[in-house]
Design a protein around this motif. Structure first.
Motif, PDB file in Angstrom:
ATOM      1  N   VAL A  83       0.849  -1.190   0.000  1.00 51.69           N
ATOM      2  CA  VAL A  83       0.000   0.000   0.000  1.00 51.69           C
ATOM      3  C   VAL A  83       0.886   1.242   0.000  1.00 51.69           C
ATOM      4  CG1 VAL A  83      -1.835   1.238   1.197  1.00 51.69           C
ATOM      5  CG2 VAL A  83      -1.762  -1.264   1.273  1.00 51.69           C
ATOM      6  N   LEU A  84       0.705   2.096  -1.015  1.00 55.90           N
ATOM      7  CA  LEU A  84       1.484   3.329  -1.099  1.00 55.90           C
ATOM      8  C   LEU A  84       0.773   4.515  -0.470  1.00 55.90           C
ATOM      9  CD1 LEU A  84       2.887   3.065  -4.724  1.00 55.90           C
ATOM     10  CD2 LEU A  84       4.004   2.472  -2.566  1.00 55.90           C
ATOM     11  N   GLY A  85      -0.550   4.524  -0.526  1.00 55.58           N
ATOM     12  CA  GLY A  85      -1.280   5.656   0.015  1.00 55.58           C
ATOM     13  C   GLY A  85      -2.779   5.470  -0.103  1.00 55.58           C
ATOM     14  N   ILE A  86      -3.486   6.523   0.277  1.00 55.36           N
ATOM     15  CA  ILE A  86      -4.944   6.554   0.227  1.00 55.36           C
ATOM     16  C   ILE A  86      -5.334   7.751  -0.632  1.00 55.36           C
ATOM     17  CG2 ILE A  86      -7.067   6.720   1.590  1.00 55.36           C
ATOM     18  CD1 ILE A  86      -5.329   4.314   2.314  1.00 55.36           C
ATOM     19  N   SER A  87      -6.279   7.553  -1.531  1.00 53.46           N
ATOM     20  CA  SER A  87      -6.813   8.682  -2.291  1.00 53.46           C
ATOM     21  C   SER A  87      -8.324   8.728  -2.077  1.00 53.46           C
ATOM     22  CB  SER A  87      -6.467   8.555  -3.776  1.00 53.46           C
ATOM     23  OG  SER A  87      -6.983   7.366  -4.314  1.00 53.46           O
ATOM     24  N   PHE A  88      -8.840   9.934  -2.104  1.00 52.99           N
ATOM     25  CA  PHE A  88     -10.287  10.130  -1.923  1.00 52.99           C
ATOM     26  C   PHE A  88     -10.717  11.129  -2.998  1.00 52.99           C
ATOM     27  CE2 PHE A  88     -13.300  10.012   1.974  1.00 52.99           C
ATOM     28  CZ  PHE A  88     -14.358   9.691   1.157  1.00 52.99           C
ATOM     29  N   PRO A  89     -10.729  10.675  -4.274  1.00 52.31           N
ATOM     30  CA  PRO A  89     -11.000  11.592  -5.383  1.00 52.31           C
ATOM     31  C   PRO A  89     -12.372  12.259  -5.273  1.00 52.31           C
ATOM     32  CG  PRO A  89     -10.227   9.468  -6.184  1.00 52.31           C
ATOM     33  CD  PRO A  89     -10.503   9.314  -4.720  1.00 52.31           C
ATOM     34  N   MET A  90     -12.401  13.515  -5.619  1.00 50.46           N
ATOM     35  CA  MET A  90     -13.646  14.268  -5.575  1.00 50.46           C
ATOM     36  C   MET A  90     -14.658  13.616  -6.511  1.00 50.46           C
ATOM     37  SD  MET A  90     -14.607  16.483  -3.774  1.00 50.46           S
ATOM     38  CE  MET A  90     -14.612  18.146  -3.296  1.00 50.46           C
ATOM     39  N   GLY A  91     -15.853  13.391  -6.031  1.00 45.69           N
ATOM     40  CA  GLY A  91     -16.913  12.783  -6.821  1.00 45.69           C
ATOM     41  C   GLY A  91     -17.033  11.288  -6.642  1.00 45.69           C
ATOM     42  N   ASP A  92     -15.993  10.626  -6.153  1.00 44.42           N
ATOM     43  CA  ASP A  92     -16.080   9.189  -5.901  1.00 44.42           C
ATOM     44  C   ASP A  92     -16.805   8.948  -4.580  1.00 44.42           C
ATOM     45  OD1 ASP A  92     -14.768   8.631  -8.204  1.00 44.42           O
ATOM     46  OD2 ASP A  92     -13.023   7.693  -7.269  1.00 44.42           O
ATOM     47  N   SER A 150     -11.647  12.283   7.928  1.00 46.79           N
ATOM     48  CA  SER A 150     -10.794  12.017   9.081  1.00 46.79           C
ATOM     49  C   SER A 150     -10.292  10.573   9.078  1.00 46.79           C
ATOM     50  CB  SER A 150     -11.566  12.313  10.366  1.00 46.79           C
ATOM     51  OG  SER A 150     -10.825  11.943  11.486  1.00 46.79           O
ATOM     52  N   ALA A 151     -11.161   9.634   8.739  1.00 50.72           N
ATOM     53  CA  ALA A 151     -10.763   8.226   8.671  1.00 50.72           C
ATOM     54  C   ALA A 151      -9.723   8.012   7.570  1.00 50.72           C
ATOM     55  CB  ALA A 151     -11.982   7.341   8.440  1.00 50.72           C
ATOM     56  N   ALA A 152      -9.900   8.669   6.426  1.00 47.33           N
ATOM     57  CA  ALA A 152      -8.930   8.551   5.334  1.00 47.33           C
ATOM     58  C   ALA A 152      -7.574   9.112   5.763  1.00 47.33           C
ATOM     59  CB  ALA A 152      -9.443   9.263   4.087  1.00 47.33           C
ATOM     60  N   HIS A 153      -7.583  10.233   6.467  1.00 47.05           N
ATOM     61  CA  HIS A 153      -6.325  10.814   6.960  1.00 47.05           C
ATOM     62  C   HIS A 153      -5.671   9.893   7.986  1.00 47.05           C
ATOM     63  CE1 HIS A 153      -6.291  14.667   4.942  1.00 47.05           C
ATOM     64  NE2 HIS A 153      -7.584  14.782   5.188  1.00 47.05           N
ATOM     65  N   ARG A 154      -6.465   9.305   8.867  1.00 44.72           N
ATOM     66  CA  ARG A 154      -5.918   8.394   9.878  1.00 44.72           C
ATOM     67  C   ARG A 154      -5.320   7.146   9.219  1.00 44.72           C
ATOM     68  NH1 ARG A 154      -2.810   7.229  13.487  1.00 44.72           N
ATOM     69  NH2 ARG A 154      -3.300   5.426  14.743  1.00 44.72           N
ATOM     70  N   LEU A 155      -6.015   6.609   8.217  1.00 39.57           N
ATOM     71  CA  LEU A 155      -5.502   5.442   7.514  1.00 39.57           C
ATOM     72  C   LEU A 155      -4.239   5.796   6.728  1.00 39.57           C
ATOM     73  CD1 LEU A 155      -5.910   2.468   7.031  1.00 39.57           C
ATOM     74  CD2 LEU A 155      -7.449   3.035   5.160  1.00 39.57           C
ATOM     75  N   LEU A 156      -4.194   6.972   6.128  1.00 34.38           N
ATOM     76  CA  LEU A 156      -2.987   7.418   5.431  1.00 34.38           C
ATOM     77  C   LEU A 156      -1.821   7.519   6.413  1.00 34.38           C
ATOM     78  CD1 LEU A 156      -1.578   8.414   2.882  1.00 34.38           C
ATOM     79  CD2 LEU A 156      -2.334  10.722   3.489  1.00 34.38           C
ATOM     80  N   HIS A 157      -2.078   8.022   7.595  1.00 34.52           N
ATOM     81  CA  HIS A 157      -1.040   8.105   8.625  1.00 34.52           C
ATOM     82  C   HIS A 157      -0.519   6.703   8.976  1.00 34.52           C
ATOM     83  CE1 HIS A 157       1.159   9.368  12.171  1.00 34.52           C
ATOM     84  NE2 HIS A 157       0.488   8.470  12.871  1.00 34.52           N
ATOM     85  N   LEU A 158      -1.420   5.735   9.086  1.00 36.18           N
ATOM     86  CA  LEU A 158      -1.002   4.361   9.373  1.00 36.18           C
ATOM     87  C   LEU A 158      -0.175   3.780   8.231  1.00 36.18           C
ATOM     88  CD1 LEU A 158      -4.232   2.919  11.014  1.00 36.18           C
ATOM     89  CD2 LEU A 158      -2.063   3.441  12.146  1.00 36.18           C
ATOM     90  N   VAL A 159      -0.564   4.073   6.987  1.00 38.42           N
ATOM     91  CA  VAL A 159       0.199   3.596   5.830  1.00 38.42           C
ATOM     92  C   VAL A 159       1.603   4.181   5.866  1.00 38.42           C
ATOM     93  CG1 VAL A 159       0.395   3.761   3.313  1.00 38.42           C
ATOM     94  CG2 VAL A 159      -1.781   3.146   4.356  1.00 38.42           C
ATOM     95  N   GLN A 160       1.711   5.463   6.165  1.00 38.97           N
ATOM     96  CA  GLN A 160       3.022   6.101   6.215  1.00 38.97           C
ATOM     97  C   GLN A 160       3.845   5.599   7.398  1.00 38.97           C
ATOM     98  OE1 GLN A 160       1.857  10.194   6.231  1.00 38.97           O
ATOM     99  NE2 GLN A 160       1.824  10.320   4.000  1.00 38.97           N
ATOM    100  N   GLU A 161       3.185   5.266   8.471  1.00 36.22           N
ATOM    101  CA  GLU A 161       3.869   4.792   9.667  1.00 36.22           C
ATOM    102  C   GLU A 161       4.349   3.344   9.525  1.00 36.22           C
ATOM    103  OE1 GLU A 161       1.858   3.513  13.711  1.00 36.22           O
ATOM    104  OE2 GLU A 161       1.935   5.702  13.543  1.00 36.22           O
ATOM    105  N   ARG A 162       3.537   2.498   8.893  1.00 33.91           N
ATOM    106  CA  ARG A 162       3.816   1.059   8.872  1.00 33.91           C
ATOM    107  C   ARG A 162       4.309   0.529   7.540  1.00 33.91           C
ATOM    108  NH1 ARG A 162      -1.611  -0.895  12.121  1.00 33.91           N
ATOM    109  NH2 ARG A 162      -1.136   0.212  14.044  1.00 33.91           N
ATOM    110  N   GLY A 163       4.134   1.295   6.470  1.00 36.64           N
ATOM    111  CA  GLY A 163       4.429   0.740   5.152  1.00 36.64           C
ATOM    112  C   GLY A 163       5.641   1.344   4.488  1.00 36.64           C
ATOM    113  N   GLU A 164       5.787   1.026   3.203  1.00 36.25           N
ATOM    114  CA  GLU A 164       6.893   1.516   2.389  1.00 36.25           C
ATOM    115  C   GLU A 164       6.805   3.016   2.167  1.00 36.25           C
ATOM    116  OE1 GLU A 164       9.419  -0.281   0.508  1.00 36.25           O
ATOM    117  OE2 GLU A 164       8.987  -1.864   1.956  1.00 36.25           O
ATOM    118  N   ALA A 165       5.616   3.591   2.309  1.00 35.47           N
ATOM    119  CA  ALA A 165       5.412   5.011   2.029  1.00 35.47           C
ATOM    120  C   ALA A 165       5.908   5.901   3.157  1.00 35.47           C
ATOM    121  CB  ALA A 165       3.930   5.277   1.770  1.00 35.47           C
TER     122      ALA A 165
END
Length: 160
Positions: free
Chosen positions: A99-108, A136-151
Motif C-alpha cells: 500500500v502506497l497511500g490513500i486517495s479520496f478523489p472528488m466525486g467518488d 478524518s478516517a482517510a487521513h488516519r488510515l494514510l497516517h497508518l500507511v506512512q507509519e507502517r508501510g513503504e510510504a
C-alpha cells in the motif's frame, strides 16, 4: 506503574484499528427492517397467494436483507502486520509494503487504496456520505500507511 508497555494485550489492541461507515450502515439496516416488515405483511395479508407465493415473498425479503447486511458489514481493519479490506462481496488482505497511500478523489463515493503495482482498490468502509468523519478516517488510515508501510516519509500529496 501505569505503563502500557507492561501489558502486551493492551499494545496489541491499540495497534488494531477498524474503520466502518456510519450513514450507510444505518440506512442498510433500516432498509432491511422495512423490507422484511413489508414482505411479512404481504405474505400474511395477500390472501390470493398460495403457500409457494408467500414463501417466495419471504425469500425475496431475506435476500434483500442479506444484501443490506453485506453492505452494512464493510470494514477496513488495520493490523500491525497488514490491512484487511472487507468490501461488499470480497475480503482482501494487503501487506503494508503493498500500500502506497490513500486517495479520496472528488466525486467518488469512497476512498481508494493506492497500491504498489499501480492499481487502486476501493475502500467501501470510508464513504463520502459520512462527510468529515470519512475524511478524518482517510487521513488516519494514510497516517497508518506512512507509519507502517513503504510510504514512510512521503509527502501528503496523495490525500486527494
Amino acid at each position: 506503574m501505569s505503563s502500557a508497555a507492561g501489558t502486551p494485550g493492551r499494545d496489541d489492541a491499540r495497534a488494531v484499528e477498524v474503520f466502518r461507515p456510519r450513514a450507510v450502515r444505518w440506512a442498510a439496516y433500516i432498509t432491511a427492517v422495512i423490507v422484511m416488515a413489508g414482505m411479512i405483511g404481504g405474505a400474511v395479508m395477500i390472501t390470493s397467494f398460495q403457500l409457494g407465493g408467500r414463501l417466495g415473498l419471504l425469500m425475496i425479503g431475506l435476500l434483500i436483507a442479506l444484501f443490506c447486511h453485506l453492505e452494512a458489514s464493510v470494514r477496513v481493519v488495520a493490523r500491525p502486520d497488514g490491512l484487511e479490506v472487507r468490501n461488499l462481496m470480497r475480503t482482501r488482505t494487503f501487506e503494508w509494503p503493498e500500500v502506497l497511500g490513500i486517495s479520496f478523489p472528488m466525486g467518488d463515493p469512497w476512498a481508494h487504496l493506492d497500491l504498489a503495482d499501480g492499481r487502486t482498490h476501493p475502500l467501501h468502509a470510508i464513504q463520502r456520505y459520512d462527510g468529515e468523519r470519512a475524511i478524518s478516517a482517510a487521513h488516519r488510515l494514510l497516517h497508518l500507511v506512512q507509519e507502517r508501510g513503504e510510504a514512510h516519509g512521503e509527502s501528503d500529496a496523495q490525500r486527494g
